[in-house]
Structure formats: C-alpha cells, structure tokens
Design an enzyme around this catalytic site. Structure first.
Site, PDB file in Angstrom:
ATOM      1  N   HIS A 266       0.809  -1.219   0.000  1.00 16.50           N
ATOM      2  CA  HIS A 266       0.000   0.000   0.000  1.00 16.50           C
ATOM      3  C   HIS A 266       0.841   1.268   0.000  1.00 16.50           C
ATOM      4  O   HIS A 266       0.729   2.078  -0.918  1.00 16.50           O
ATOM      5  CB  HIS A 266      -0.922   0.016   1.222  1.00 16.50           C
ATOM      6  CG  HIS A 266      -1.695   1.288   1.378  1.00 16.50           C
ATOM      7  ND1 HIS A 266      -2.845   1.547   0.658  1.00 16.50           N
ATOM      8  CD2 HIS A 266      -1.472   2.383   2.135  1.00 16.50           C
ATOM      9  CE1 HIS A 266      -3.300   2.744   0.987  1.00 16.50           C
ATOM     10  NE2 HIS A 266      -2.479   3.269   1.892  1.00 16.50           N
ATOM     11  N   HIS A 477     -20.947  27.742  21.093  1.00 13.90           N
ATOM     12  CA  HIS A 477     -21.239  28.414  19.829  1.00 13.90           C
ATOM     13  C   HIS A 477     -20.489  29.742  19.674  1.00 13.90           C
ATOM     14  O   HIS A 477     -20.667  30.425  18.666  1.00 13.90           O
ATOM     15  CB  HIS A 477     -22.744  28.671  19.705  1.00 13.90           C
ATOM     16  CG  HIS A 477     -23.523  27.462  19.301  1.00 13.90           C
ATOM     17  ND1 HIS A 477     -23.437  26.280  19.976  1.00 13.90           N
ATOM     18  CD2 HIS A 477     -24.393  27.253  18.269  1.00 13.90           C
ATOM     19  CE1 HIS A 477     -24.239  25.387  19.397  1.00 13.90           C
ATOM     20  NE2 HIS A 477     -24.821  25.951  18.357  1.00 13.90           N
TER      21      HIS A 477
END
Length: 677
Positions: A266, A477
């Site tokens: 890989h 937030h």
C-alpha cells in the site's frame, strides 16, 4: 465507447500502467504502488474507451471530469495522463515526488495537466465529484436548449476503502442520492487493504447496501475483469435518475509474487527485487525501468484522435448554438472563462446612519442580492441555517432533482460536505459557489477551506455569529480561536467587516478574488459608520485603512480593530481626544489584503514611529503581535466564552470603551517615559 477486441494488447497496456507506477515509486523510494497496480484495468478501460477527454486540450468545457479521490494512488493518474498523450512526459514520471516536479505525491490541480482537483485527504475528492456533478446539471439547465445541447458530460471518480470510511463521503453521498445526480459515476476500489492491514480490522459493513439506502444505483463487479468493467460503465451511463457506485474488488499490488493483497504493497515501494520478480511474472524485461512498448503506447495515444474528434464535434455544435442563441453563447463563454458580467458592481449600495444599526449578516443578505441579481454564475446556500446566516438568493429558486436551474443549494446539516462540494463546483468551472454556517462550525469545514486555498478555488465561505457577542448560546457556539486558525492558512483571504458598508466591499472583494475568501459577519447589530465623517469603506479593499485620523494630526497612539470592535475604538477615540491623547483609528478587516500592500502604504497607515498601538478584537490575540509590535497591547480573549446576553458577555471580557481608554493611556504614558528616560 471505442471497442477493442485484442485481449493480448489490452493486457499489455494494463501492465504498462503497472510497470510505470511501480518503477516511479521505486525510483522515488516513496509512494503507493499497490493501488495503481490493482486498478490498472479499470483505469485503462475508462480512460481509453469511455472517458470523454482531449489530451491536447485538457480544459475544453464539455469534457468528462475525472477525480482520483484516493490521491495516494497518484501514479495511476500520472501514468494514464502520460500514456494517453497529455503534456506530461516520461521525465516528469521519473521525477515523481521530487522537488519542482509536475508529479507530486498527491495530485494538485493547476500543476499537472489533466488533474481536475487536488486530492489526498480521503473523502475530499469524493465530495468534490458530487460538487462537479451539481455544476454540470446546473449549467445544463441554464444553457441547453431544444435541439442544442452544449453541456452534457459525466463525472467519474475512483475512491477507496479509506474514502468511504471518512464521514465526509457519507455526507456527500447522502446529498448526491437525494439530488438524483445521475451523471455521477464512482468506482469503489474494494481491495480491503489499508496501512494497518486488512479492512476486517475496522470496516466490515455492506457498503453497497449503504449506498442503496442513500438512493444510489449500485453494481458489484470483478475489478480485474475488462468485460465486467465495460458492462458496468455502460449500465451506469444509462442510469439517469441515480448516481452510480460500482463496487469493484481488486488485488492490491497485482501481480507481485510476495506483496499482492498485503498492506506492504500500500504505502511503500515494492523493493528492487520484488519489482524484478513482478516484471518477470508479467513477462516484462525485468531489468528495464520505465519501459513502454511501442504497441501499447500507440494504443493509448489513440485517445488523442478520439479527444480531438469529441472536441471538434462539440465546437461544431457550439457554433450552431451561437448562431441560434448569440447572447447565451457569449454568456456561457464568459462564465467558463471566469469573468464577471460587465457592470456587475455599478451603483454599489451605500448605507447611512439613518438606516439604523444593522448586523453585518443582515447587510450581507442585502448586498449579496444586489450582486447576485447581476451575476448568474453565483450559486450556493447554507448548512440548514438560512434563517440565521441570511444567505439566500431572492428569486433564485432551490436547486433540486426537479429544478436544476435553482441557485439556492440546501446542503442540509453537512458543513464538511458543503465546503468540499463548493470546491468541486469551483473546480468544474463556470460558477462561483458560496456556503454559509456559523463561524464556530468552520472547524467542520477546515479541511475543505485548506484545500480551497491550496488549489486556488474561488469558493466563498460565509461565516456569521462571529464572536462572543452572539450571546446566550454560550461557549459551544462562541468562536474564540477560529479567526487565528483561518488566518494561519496560506492564500486564504479572511475579511471581518466593521459595518454594513464594509460588508458591501467585503462581498465586492470576495467576488473579484481568484482564490477562496472567508467573510466573517456579526449576529448582533452594529452602528452604520457615517462615511461623510469617517473614511469611505472602499478602504477595505486594501485590508486596513485610516478610518478616523487623530484630531491633533500627529497621533500619540493607534487603535486597530476589526468587525464589531471598530465602533468601540471610535468611541474610545472620542474619550481619549477629550483627555488630550491624540489617537488614530485604523479599521483592519483583512490581514491578508493589508499584508499584500506595498510597504510604504502599510507604514502610512500604522506609522512605525508610533509604538503605542492597541489591537481590539473579540477573539484569540494570537498573531496580533505582527501589527502592534513588541510595545503594543492586544485586547482579545484567551479563554472560552459564557452564556449570557451578548452585551453583558462583551463587557465582562473587557470589550468596553473604558478598558480601551485605560490600556491606551498606559501605553502612551510608557512611551513618554521611555522618551524622557
């Protein structure tokens, strides 16, 4: 399709891809040979028989788009580009992963001819391909006419097990199925090998059933079988209502005697001995590097003639279109060239104090609709926050399976996909995308923002609710580190306007840029600055400008602010002037635009002799040292916010006129003390 019947020649061509890939990786002593070897048959069949492309003109408008989402397999793409006749020679292949080469470790758009988008971080290319399919459908709806079809192409992508493990691909696939993007065809190389070993360690779900649930057309084939590959592509092309996923198991590293189907194939070279043994297994000269049989090269180079024929046919049809619809043809050419319409920025809106305080997000909506009405290529939307971001093109309609001409894209709660789809739309060409969410959720978009900057994509990222000033939603937030984080990304222009008029210019600059822009807007209302008293907002185009000069003419201190804090700086200036401290106020909405200005302009604004400089921004102070110097001060935030009304939170964190005055006077006193020491 261009049918071939010589199986021997087919295998010769497929093995040529394998040899080029493993030789390049071995020479570089770095790279991923296994996937190019395993996917060589799929690449060969698609590129020589089905992909509508012209190697001599990689950018012609109606070409099929191809995305290699598993960018680590870049040698597969580079081999195909070289063999089919693109401007990528054998020396470029031999320079794989070397300094200054056109064959970097992962494909980069604008560097290598024929590369459509920058890939590498898994899932990004998959999502880009969905954005490209959206762009194709939208442009087709805008320009195709009965008897005159000028936009009609497919988007093909190769993806890996890793791409489909990343959550981004699920976000994008879900939306693609919902939108019924039938021109999108993705091959899934299910070789079941990752760096750590077999996918049985982590990934045993039924991917095909997942995509069927997303609303995709799913086929299962042997990815090493030419006939099955052909049949699958033709079935996918015939499917117009659903995007297609072709699940194609392959053998990574095929036909390496000792590394096929192993993770060792890989992410590392096979090794010189294993390369020799693999060549022997294919009947290849074992000691020859980068050997391309003439017969194979001639077969691949047939793509040059095919591509020229495709483009010539399209240009003939386009000229007929031009005769029938001259205005539409001119608009199409202008949009594909990336040009804005003439007069798009005429009569720029000007807001006045009598208009009342206005959140810059609200001003943003008003402004984008003035410009949007004049720019037909402007398209985008919000991650389920239209009512909060106020980013909607009035009268633009919703882009959907039933309305491809709609200009408002409903991305759903998929911030990561929204950014990456926008990159795909920009990469396709012809459109200027935007996507909106709260600034705090730029965390979800950061990989897409970074790749937009790396690729130079003209993608506009709109962020509202820009600070602790948003109030009661609290620290989950309230962004703190986000401005500093985005400013750290090279080639990204970040703009935080101070009022409605600076917001006008923020949008103007964003639409004129060649690359990505982040516009950062407030939730809370801000006063509209009087341009008959203060400098005009056009100064934003230079990144920073003298908003209000010191009353005494020669300032003792300079206040530098962005966004909602600019009006605080102006109020502090009034107090300081009354106390005999002469202060200049500089609005600095964009560090990047200011840094690009000539040094003499920057010195004119910031005056090197004035060391008493105060930066004011309701965000992390990181980086402001660059502008205030070693003897300046920064009023910022180095902790998370709090849940309370916005004004109370701002005051508690020191964003008050009193605090600005106190810090400024302390700096001026210190400067005087040094002067007379």
């Amino acid at each position: 399709m261009f049918q071939m019947t010589d199986n021997r020649l087919d295998q010769l061509c497929i093995n040529t891809i394998r040899v080029l890939s493993m030789d390049a990786v071995q020479k570089a002593n770095s790279g991923h040979p296994g996937t190019p070897m395993g996917m060589a048959a799929i690449g060969y069949v698609l590129w020589t028989r089905y992909l509508k492309h012209n190697p001599q003109n990689p950018a012609w408008p109606d070409r099929d788009r191809f995305v290699l989402s598993m960018g680590h397999a870049s040698m597969l793409l580079y081999s195909l580009l070289h063999l089919t006749g693109y401007d990528l020679n054998l020396d470029d292949i031999k320079a794989f992963r070397q300094w200054g080469s056109r064959t970097p470790g992962h494909p980069e758009v604008r560097l290598t001819p024929g590369v459509e988008t920058t890939t590498g971080p898994l899932g990004q290319g998959f999502a880009n391909s969905v954005g490209m399919a959206i762009a194709e459908q939208h442009l087709a709806a805008l320009f195709n006419r009965p008897g005159h079809t000028i936009v009609d192409h497919h988007v093909y992508a190769f993806c890996s097990d890793g791409d489909l493990m990343e959550g981004l691909s699920s976000e994008a696939a879900s939306l693609a199925g919902h939108l019924k993007l039938g021109k999108l065809i993705i091959f899934y190389d299910a070789n079941k090998i990752t760096i750590d070993g077999s996918t049985d360690l982590t990934f045993t779900e039924d991917v095909g059933k997942r995509f069927e649930a997303f609303g995709w057309h799913v086929q299962h084939i042997d990815g090493m079988d030419i006939a099955q590959i052909e049949s699958a592509i033709e079935a996918a092309q015939a499917e117009s209502e659903r995007p297609s996923l072709i699940v194609a198991p392959t053998h990574i590293g095929y036909p390496s005697p000792n590394k096929q189907d192993k993770s060792s194939a890989h992410g590392a070279p096979l090794g010189e001995e294993e390369v020799r043994l693999t060549k022997q297994a294919m009947g290849w000269p074992p000691d020859q590097q980068f050997h391309i049989p003439e017969e194979a090269l001639a077969q691949f180079r047939r793509c040059v003639g095919h591509g020229r024929g495709w483009e010539d046919d399209w240009r003939t049809r386009f000229e007929a279109y031009r005769r029938a619809f001259p205005d539409d043809a001119a608009q199409f050419e202008s949009m594909m060239a990336g040009c804005l319409p003439g007069g798009w920025d005429r009569d720029i809106p000007v807001f006045k104090p009598v208009d009342g305080p206005m959140a810059t997000r609200k001003a943003g909506r008003l402004v984008m609709n003035v410009f949007g009405a004049r720019i037909p290529q402007f398209i985008g939307g919000s991650a389920d926050l239209v009512e909060s971001n106020l980013t909607v093109i009035d009268g633009g309609g919703s882009f959907s399976a039933a309305n491809r001409a709609g200009r408002n894209i409903h991305f759903g709660i998929r911030e990561h996909a929204m950014g990456s789809l926008g990159n795909g739309i920009a990469a396709h060409g012809g459109l200027i995308p935007f996507g909106a969410t709260f600034l705090i959720f730029s965390d979800y978009q950061r990989p897409a923002i970074r790749l937009a900057a790396l690729s130079g994509f003209h993608n506009i990222f709109v962020f509202t609710h820009d600070s602790i000033g948003l109030g009661e939603d609290g620290p989950t937030h309230q962004p703190i580190e986000h401005l500093a984080s985005m400013r750290a990304i090279p080639h990204l222009v970040v703009i935080r306007p101070a009022d409605a008029n600076e917001t006008v210019w923020a949008w103007k600059v964003a639409l004129e840029q060649d690359g990505p822009v982040a516009i950062v807007l407030s939730r809370q209302t801000l006063p509209v600055l009087d341009q008959s008293v203060f400098a005009p907002a056009s100064g934003l185009a230079r990144g920073a400008y003298i908003l209000s000069e010191a009353k005494g003419g020669s300032p003792d201190a300079i206040l530098i602010a962005t966004g909602s804090e600019v009006s605080l700086a102006l109020d502090a200036q009034t107090v300081l002037d009354a106390a005999g401290v002469s202060v200049r106020v500089v609005s600095m909405p964009s560090w990047e635009l200011f840094a690009a200005q000539p040094q003499n302009y920057r010195d004119t604004v910031l005056l090197p002799r004035v060391t008493a400089r105060v930066a004011i921004e309701a965000a992390s102070p990181m980086g402001w040292e660059r502008w205030v110097g070693s003897k300046g001060a920064i009023i910022g935030i180095d902790r998370f916010g709090a849940s309370a009304p916005g004004g109370a939170v701002m005051a508690r964190f020191g964003f008050t006129v009193e605090e600005i005055v106190r810090r400024t006077r302390a700096l001026v006193d210190a400067a005087l003390a040094r002067q007379f020491a």
